[in-house]
Design a protein around this motif. Structure first.
Motif, PDB file in Angstrom:
ATOM      1  N   ARG A 138     -11.912  -1.241  -0.412  1.00 22.02           N
ATOM      2  CA  ARG A 138     -11.899   0.107  -0.985  1.00 22.02           C
ATOM      3  C   ARG A 138     -11.884   0.074  -2.507  1.00 22.02           C
ATOM      4  O   ARG A 138     -12.448   0.961  -3.161  1.00 22.02           O
ATOM      5  N   ARG A 158       0.830  -1.211   0.000  1.00 21.84           N
ATOM      6  CA  ARG A 158       0.000   0.000   0.000  1.00 21.84           C
ATOM      7  C   ARG A 158       0.861   1.256   0.000  1.00 21.84           C
ATOM      8  O   ARG A 158       0.585   2.214  -0.733  1.00 21.84           O
ATOM      9  N   ASP A 171      -3.414   1.142  -2.986  1.00 23.14           N
ATOM     10  CA  ASP A 171      -4.337   0.096  -2.533  1.00 23.14           C
ATOM     11  C   ASP A 171      -4.392  -1.068  -3.509  1.00 23.14           C
ATOM     12  O   ASP A 171      -4.487  -0.878  -4.736  1.00 23.14           O
ATOM     13  N   GLN A 192      -7.968  -3.029   2.011  1.00 21.10           N
ATOM     14  CA  GLN A 192      -7.649  -2.412   0.726  1.00 21.10           C
ATOM     15  C   GLN A 192      -8.590  -2.908  -0.374  1.00 21.10           C
ATOM     16  O   GLN A 192      -9.070  -2.127  -1.203  1.00 21.10           O
TER      17      GLN A 192
END
Length: 253
Positions: free
Chosen positions: A126, A73, A78, A123
């Motif tokens: 998202r 990250r 991400d 992650q």
């Protein structure tokens, strides 16, 4: 323009064999790629020269996995795509059960997927990402001597794939598995003479509809399809890439 321009991919066990083929295929398609490895230091440096982030991390150690995922990250952004490829295989007849070898396969092949998925999940939520697990046709039940305990771990990968697809679908995350047949890699040829490898290849050729054995790029191509938008409506599935094996133990499920 590549199919995966700007997307961030992590391939566990990605410095050799199938994992390396997958990592390099994503790189060619424009992705920002990271791999984990345990001992292949020279191969890791080779991949770094290509622009791939190589991170030493044992997937059976959750703390190491957590640090690796966070480094991805920080360095790349991400995660969009997680390929749980890291695996080990020990061949042994059922009656020659070895506790240490079986435990190692379970920790890497099964718990490694659990740990990496758990750490990557924030992650992937998202990005509404994709998870692809590398299973094996052994987990469905091919008739090859010495693979019983390995097959147990890979059958666990298959049901884990289906359960994760069910659990994570609410986040828009797709989860699928590839079940390769016999592919010539370091893992499948380690400690074996060239003559023994050729005998195995001849046996596998005799048991496939296409009369051939696999190479790592065969698996990489299937992974890229499942990771792509072309597969946006596919989740919870296991794609067999094995040349049409005919030696399954039974015809039932």
């Amino acid at each position: 323009m590549g199919r995966f321009d700007g997307r961030v991919v992590l391939v566990t066990g990605g410095t050799r064999g199938i994992g390396r083929a997958i990592a390099e295929a994503f790189l060619r398609e424009g992705a920002r790629v990271a791999v984990t490895y345990v001992s292949s230091e020279d191969r890791a440096r080779e991949l770094e020269k290509l622009g791939i982030l190589a991170i030493r991390a044992d997937v059976s150690n959750r703390d190491e996995v957590r640090r690796a995922v966070e480094l991805v990250r920080e360095r790349l952004g991400d995660l969009s795509i997680l390929v749980n490829n890291a695996g080990v295989m020990y061949l042994m007849p059922f009656e020659d059960y070895d506790e240490g070898k079986f435990d190692m396969m379970w920790r890497v092949n099964v718990k490694g997927i659990i740990y990496t998925t758990l750490e990557a999940l924030p992650q992937l939520r998202r990005t509404r990402g994709v998870i692809i697990n590398i299973a094996s046709n052994a987990g469905i039940g091919t008739a090859l001597e010495g693979t019983t305990y390995y097959a147990i771990t890979k059958s666990a990968v298959i049901i884990l794939t289906k359960r994760l697809a069910y659990e994570l679908g609410k986040y828009g995350i797709r989860v699928n598995a590839i079940a390769p047949g016999w592919v010539e890699t370091d893992m499948t040829t380690a400690g074996r003479s060239p003559e023994d490898v050729e005998r195995t290849k001849a046996l596998i050729r005799s048991r496939t509809m296409l009369s051939t054995t696999g190479v790592p790029s065969d698996i990489a191509g299937a992974v890229l399809f499942l990771a792509s938008d072309d597969a946006r409506y596919i989740t919870g599935q296991v794609l067999l890439v094995d040349g049409g094996r005919v030696d399954y133990l039974t015809h039932g499920v």
